[in-house]
Design an enzyme around this catalytic site. Structure first.
Site, PDB file in Angstrom:
ATOM      1  N   SER A   1     -15.098 -14.750  15.297  1.00  0.00           N
ATOM      2  CA  SER A   1     -14.125 -13.757  15.774  1.00  0.00           C
ATOM      3  C   SER A   1     -12.722 -14.268  15.487  1.00  0.00           C
ATOM      4  CB  SER A   1     -14.298 -13.520  17.268  1.00  0.00           C
ATOM      5  OG  SER A   1     -13.179 -12.793  17.730  1.00  0.00           O
TER       6      SER A   1
ATOM      7  N   ALA B   1     -19.825  -9.611  22.548  1.00  0.00           N
ATOM      8  CA  ALA B   1     -19.966 -11.006  22.886  1.00  0.00           C
ATOM      9  C   ALA B   1     -19.859 -11.235  24.398  1.00  0.00           C
ATOM     10  CB  ALA B   1     -18.885 -11.825  22.190  1.00  0.00           C
TER      11      ALA B   1
ATOM     12  N   LYS C   1     -23.063 -16.350  13.193  1.00  0.00           N
ATOM     13  CA  LYS C   1     -22.306 -15.250  12.596  1.00  0.00           C
ATOM     14  C   LYS C   1     -21.019 -15.807  11.994  1.00  0.00           C
ATOM     15  CE  LYS C   1     -20.608 -10.588  13.424  1.00  0.00           C
ATOM     16  NZ  LYS C   1     -20.672  -9.438  14.310  1.00  0.00           N
TER      17      LYS C   1
ATOM     18  N   ASN D   1      -9.342  -4.492  15.327  1.00  0.00           N
ATOM     19  CA  ASN D   1      -9.408  -4.784  16.759  1.00  0.00           C
ATOM     20  C   ASN D   1      -8.971  -6.200  17.046  1.00  0.00           C
ATOM     21  OD1 ASN D   1     -11.640  -6.590  18.208  1.00  0.00           O
ATOM     22  ND2 ASN D   1     -12.496  -5.906  16.243  1.00  0.00           N
ATOM     23  N   ARG D   2      -8.319  -6.350  18.210  1.00  0.00           N
ATOM     24  CA  ARG D   2      -8.011  -7.689  18.705  1.00  0.00           C
ATOM     25  C   ARG D   2      -8.355  -7.745  20.199  1.00  0.00           C
ATOM     26  NH1 ARG D   2      -2.647  -5.851  17.183  1.00  0.00           N
ATOM     27  NH2 ARG D   2      -1.485  -5.063  18.978  1.00  0.00           N
TER      28      ARG D   2
ATOM     29  N   PHE E   1     -12.745 -10.770  23.235  1.00  0.00           N
ATOM     30  CA  PHE E   1     -13.924 -11.039  24.086  1.00  0.00           C
ATOM     31  C   PHE E   1     -13.750 -10.533  25.518  1.00  0.00           C
ATOM     32  CE2 PHE E   1     -15.165 -15.013  21.388  1.00  0.00           C
ATOM     33  CZ  PHE E   1     -15.780 -14.198  20.453  1.00  0.00           C
TER      34      PHE E   1
ATOM     35  N   ASP F   1     -21.705  -2.462  22.549  1.00  0.00           N
ATOM     36  CA  ASP F   1     -22.212  -2.503  23.922  1.00  0.00           C
ATOM     37  C   ASP F   1     -22.027  -3.921  24.454  1.00  0.00           C
ATOM     38  OD1 ASP F   1     -23.296  -1.837  26.313  1.00  0.00           O
ATOM     39  OD2 ASP F   1     -25.357  -1.566  25.581  1.00  0.00           O
ATOM     40  N   LYS F   2     -20.773  -4.258  24.723  1.00  0.00           N
ATOM     41  CA  LYS F   2     -20.448  -5.637  25.104  1.00  0.00           C
ATOM     42  C   LYS F   2     -21.156  -6.055  26.388  1.00  0.00           C
ATOM     43  CE  LYS F   2     -15.949  -6.238  22.895  1.00  0.00           C
ATOM     44  NZ  LYS F   2     -16.061  -7.462  22.135  1.00  0.00           N
TER      45      LYS F   2
ATOM     46  N   ASN G   1     -18.470 -11.173  10.104  1.00  0.00           N
ATOM     47  CA  ASN G   1     -17.586 -10.620  11.135  1.00  0.00           C
ATOM     48  C   ASN G   1     -16.441  -9.862  10.450  1.00  0.00           C
ATOM     49  OD1 ASN G   1     -16.306 -10.265  13.716  1.00  0.00           O
ATOM     50  ND2 ASN G   1     -17.339 -12.122  14.382  1.00  0.00           N
TER      51      ASN G   1
ATOM     52  N   TYR H   1     -21.212  -0.964  12.905  1.00  0.00           N
ATOM     53  CA  TYR H   1     -20.448  -0.595  14.108  1.00  0.00           C
ATOM     54  C   TYR H   1     -19.480   0.536  13.759  1.00  0.00           C
ATOM     55  CZ  TYR H   1     -17.377  -1.174  18.235  1.00  0.00           C
ATOM     56  OH  TYR H   1     -16.629  -0.970  19.376  1.00  0.00           O
TER      57      TYR H   1
ATOM     58  N   ASN I   1     -24.877 -11.800  21.514  1.00  0.00           N
ATOM     59  CA  ASN I   1     -23.787 -12.439  20.785  1.00  0.00           C
ATOM     60  C   ASN I   1     -23.009 -13.307  21.778  1.00  0.00           C
ATOM     61  OD1 ASN I   1     -20.761 -12.223  19.728  1.00  0.00           O
ATOM     62  ND2 ASN I   1     -22.106 -11.790  17.996  1.00  0.00           N
TER      63      ASN I   1
ATOM     64  N   ASN J   1     -10.119 -13.279  16.969  1.00  0.00           N
ATOM     65  CA  ASN J   1      -9.243 -12.967  18.103  1.00  0.00           C
ATOM     66  C   ASN J   1      -9.259 -13.997  19.226  1.00  0.00           C
ATOM     67  OD1 ASN J   1      -8.514 -10.488  16.843  1.00  0.00           O
ATOM     68  ND2 ASN J   1     -10.495  -9.659  17.476  1.00  0.00           N
ATOM     69  N   THR J   2      -9.916 -15.122  19.008  1.00  0.00           N
ATOM     70  CA  THR J   2      -9.883 -16.217  19.983  1.00  0.00           C
ATOM     71  C   THR J   2      -9.399 -17.445  19.242  1.00  0.00           C
ATOM     72  OG1 THR J   2     -11.653 -15.275  21.322  1.00  0.00           O
ATOM     73  CG2 THR J   2     -11.298 -17.645  21.543  1.00  0.00           C
TER      74      THR J   2
HETATM   75  C1  LIG Z   1     -14.058  -2.981  18.413  1.00  0.00           C
HETATM   76  C2  LIG Z   1     -14.898  -4.072  17.803  1.00  0.00           C
HETATM   77  C3  LIG Z   1     -15.352  -5.132  18.615  1.00  0.00           C
HETATM   78  C4  LIG Z   1     -16.125  -6.153  18.060  1.00  0.00           C
HETATM   79  N1  LIG Z   1     -16.587  -7.167  18.861  1.00  0.00           N
HETATM   80  C5  LIG Z   1     -17.375  -8.145  18.340  1.00  0.00           C
HETATM   81  C6  LIG Z   1     -17.906  -9.176  19.147  1.00  0.00           C
HETATM   82  O1  LIG Z   1     -17.700  -9.224  20.362  1.00  0.00           O
HETATM   83  N2  LIG Z   1     -18.665 -10.142  18.538  1.00  0.00           N
HETATM   84  C7  LIG Z   1     -18.926 -10.117  17.205  1.00  0.00           C
HETATM   85  O2  LIG Z   1     -19.610 -11.003  16.685  1.00  0.00           O
HETATM   86  N3  LIG Z   1     -18.459  -9.123  16.414  1.00  0.00           N
HETATM   87  C8  LIG Z   1     -17.706  -8.150  16.947  1.00  0.00           C
HETATM   88  N4  LIG Z   1     -17.247  -7.146  16.146  1.00  0.00           N
HETATM   89  C9  LIG Z   1     -17.563  -7.172  14.702  1.00  0.00           C
HETATM   90  C10 LIG Z   1     -18.803  -6.335  14.380  1.00  0.00           C
HETATM   91  O3  LIG Z   1     -19.927  -6.826  15.043  1.00  0.00           O
HETATM   92  C11 LIG Z   1     -19.058  -6.332  12.862  1.00  0.00           C
HETATM   93  O4  LIG Z   1     -19.327  -7.635  12.427  1.00  0.00           O
HETATM   94  C12 LIG Z   1     -17.861  -5.786  12.087  1.00  0.00           C
HETATM   95  O5  LIG Z   1     -17.243  -4.732  12.774  1.00  0.00           O
HETATM   96  C13 LIG Z   1     -18.246  -5.305  10.676  1.00  0.00           C
HETATM   97  O6  LIG Z   1     -19.142  -4.236  10.731  1.00  0.00           O
HETATM   98  P1  LIG Z   1     -18.678  -2.694  10.544  1.00  0.00           P
HETATM   99  O7  LIG Z   1     -17.817  -2.648   9.331  1.00  0.00           O
HETATM  100  O8  LIG Z   1     -19.957  -1.938  10.426  1.00  0.00           O
HETATM  101  O9  LIG Z   1     -17.932  -2.349  11.781  1.00  0.00           O
HETATM  102  C14 LIG Z   1     -16.463  -6.114  16.675  1.00  0.00           C
HETATM  103  C15 LIG Z   1     -16.027  -5.049  15.886  1.00  0.00           C
HETATM  104  C16 LIG Z   1     -15.264  -4.036  16.431  1.00  0.00           C
HETATM  105  C17 LIG Z   1     -14.817  -2.897  15.558  1.00  0.00           C
END
Ligand SMILES: Cc1cc2nc3c(=O)[nH]c(=O)nc-3n(C[C@H](O)[C@H](O)[C@H](O)COP(=O)(O)O)c2cc1C
Length: 363
Positions: free
Chosen positions: A173, A86, A211, A111-112, A115, A65-66, A240, A311, A139, A175-176
């Site tokens: 992350s 985030a 994190k 995912n990439r 943010f 839920d960004k 992460n 997630y 976040n 991806n940044t």
């Molecule tokens: C599509 C997607 C988007 C994510 N976006 C963020 C983010 O914005 N900030 C963050 O700290 N982690 C982000 N994460 C990482 C998750 O918060 C989590 O740390 C990670 O997916 C491991 O947990 P899981 O195996 O239960 O998914 C994202 C993960 C996914 C799959």
């Protein structure tokens, strides 16, 4: 919603591209189609984390839920807390699509996104309109084009004030560009010093969590723990997504980005267990990475997590996953004779480090 309808909805979602499926799931959650009407609190599961009282220790990890769009719908699934974001100071679109990949055979996602979010003004306004009593974390990330990353974090912290219960400094992350470098000793000290001077800490006394990435070595973990202790960081979220690709079966394994889900479970568990051991259990920890069942959540708790997040399991198992995990957790606690989940925290930490890691942590 009836079980067979839920199963059908999940099947439909899986026919779509992952990002389209996510957007449709958000729409369903807005309409509260997924409400599972569960009693998510129980005396065995109530827990205090960083002075926040939670009905249960299962949280939704950041990234789902960004934009804080569906908090009531998500709490109705049974989550004990939700991490929004985030969020960055300015709105940004993120990377080019496609940027989320389902690795079905591995029960994983790459995912990439980069943010993508509506920016702090809209998101924090949205948070201020939430009227429920669910506990919420924020976040915090940085804009891709930012010339001063530390200033980005501090801007969001200063703007967010009392809208949330805790804030997470996301330095992990993948991806940044350059974000993960902020985990290095010198950069992290600079960042944390500024963060701890922000209004949200000084005036609002909100807990700040860090994190971290799952690729850190023992020396890096030690330095992070000492920085957290010295500067008053309240807790650590481990971990992460990973840039590693451990024996994946799916053809998407070569995609660039962060891997989440089942293949991350062991990797993040090792980091979690080391953090608990190195900090003598004194830093509250959130365990995240590959939690799909009550057993998985319980394992993280026994390794040292006070609470856990998930997630990817939500995308594979659907909205009833929280209810299932909570039911299994209650049973596991009963079986081990615990009155409350907090008694189990760290109970298997040493055994795990001795039996399931290379023991490098013992020096
Ligand atoms: C599509 C997607 C988007 C994510 N976006 C963020 C983010 O914005 N900030 C963050 O700290 N982690 C982000 N994460 C990482 C998750 O918060 C989590 O740390 C990670 O997916 C491991 O947990 P899981 O195996 O239960 O998914 C994202 C993960 C996914 C799959």
């Amino acid at each position: 919603m009836k079980k067979h309808l839920l199963r059908l909805a999940l099947k439909v979602l899986h026919l779509l591209q992952p990002e389209q499926a996510h957007n449709l799931a958000i729409w369903f959650l807005k309409l509260r189609i997924f409400s599972t009407k569960i009693i998510s609190s129980h005396k065995k599961l109530k827990v205090q984390f960083c002075n926040i009282n939670l009905p249960n220790p299962i949280g939704l990890a950041a990234g789902f839920d960004k934009n804080a769009e569906v908090l009531p719908g998500l709490f109705s699934l049974g989550f004990g807390f939700i991490e929004v974001g985030a969020v960055t100071p300015h709105p940004q679109k993120g990377n080019k699509k496609p940027r989320i990949f389902r690795l079905r055979e591995d029960q994983a996602v790459i995912n990439r996104l980069g943010f993508n979010n509506l920016g702090m003004h809209q998101i924090i306004h949205k948070l201020s309109t939430y009227k429920g009593d669910g506990k919420i974390g924020l976040n915090v990330g940085v804009n891709r084009t930012s010339s001063n990353k530390i200033l980005d974090y501090v801007s969001v912290l200063n703007y967010s004030s009392s809208a949330v219960d805790f804030l997470t400094i996301n330095v992990s992350s993948p991806n940044t560009e350059g974000l993960r470098n902020l985990q290095s000793k010198q950069d992290l000290i600079k960042l944390v010093k500024e963060v701890m001077r922000s209004d949200v800490v000084i005036k609002d006394h909100k807990p700040i969590l860090l994190k971290i990435a799952p690729e850190l070595n023992d020396e890096e973990l030690k330095s992070i723990i000492s920085i957290c202790g010295n500067y008053g960081i309240s807790g650590i979220i481990a971990t992460n997504t990973t840039t590693k690709r451990p024996n994946l079966k799916s053809s998407h394994y070569k995609q660039t980005g962060g891997l989440s889900g089942k293949p991350l479970f062991n990797i993040s568990n090792t980091i979690l267990a080391k953090l608990y051991y190195l900090s003598d259990g004194k830093i509250p920890l959130i365990g995240v990475g590959g939690v799909f069942s009550g057993q998985d959540a319980y394992k993280k708790i026994c390794l040292g997590a006070s609470v856990v997040q998930l997630y990817t399991a939500l995308t594979y198992q659907g909205p009833t996953v929280v209810k299932k995990i909570i039911t299994e957790l209650k049973y596991l606690l009963e079986e081990d004779g615990y009155e409350n989940i907090s008694e189990a925290v760290g109970s298997k930490n040493l055994t795990y480090l001795m039996e399931e890691t290379d023991r490098s942590i013992f020096g």
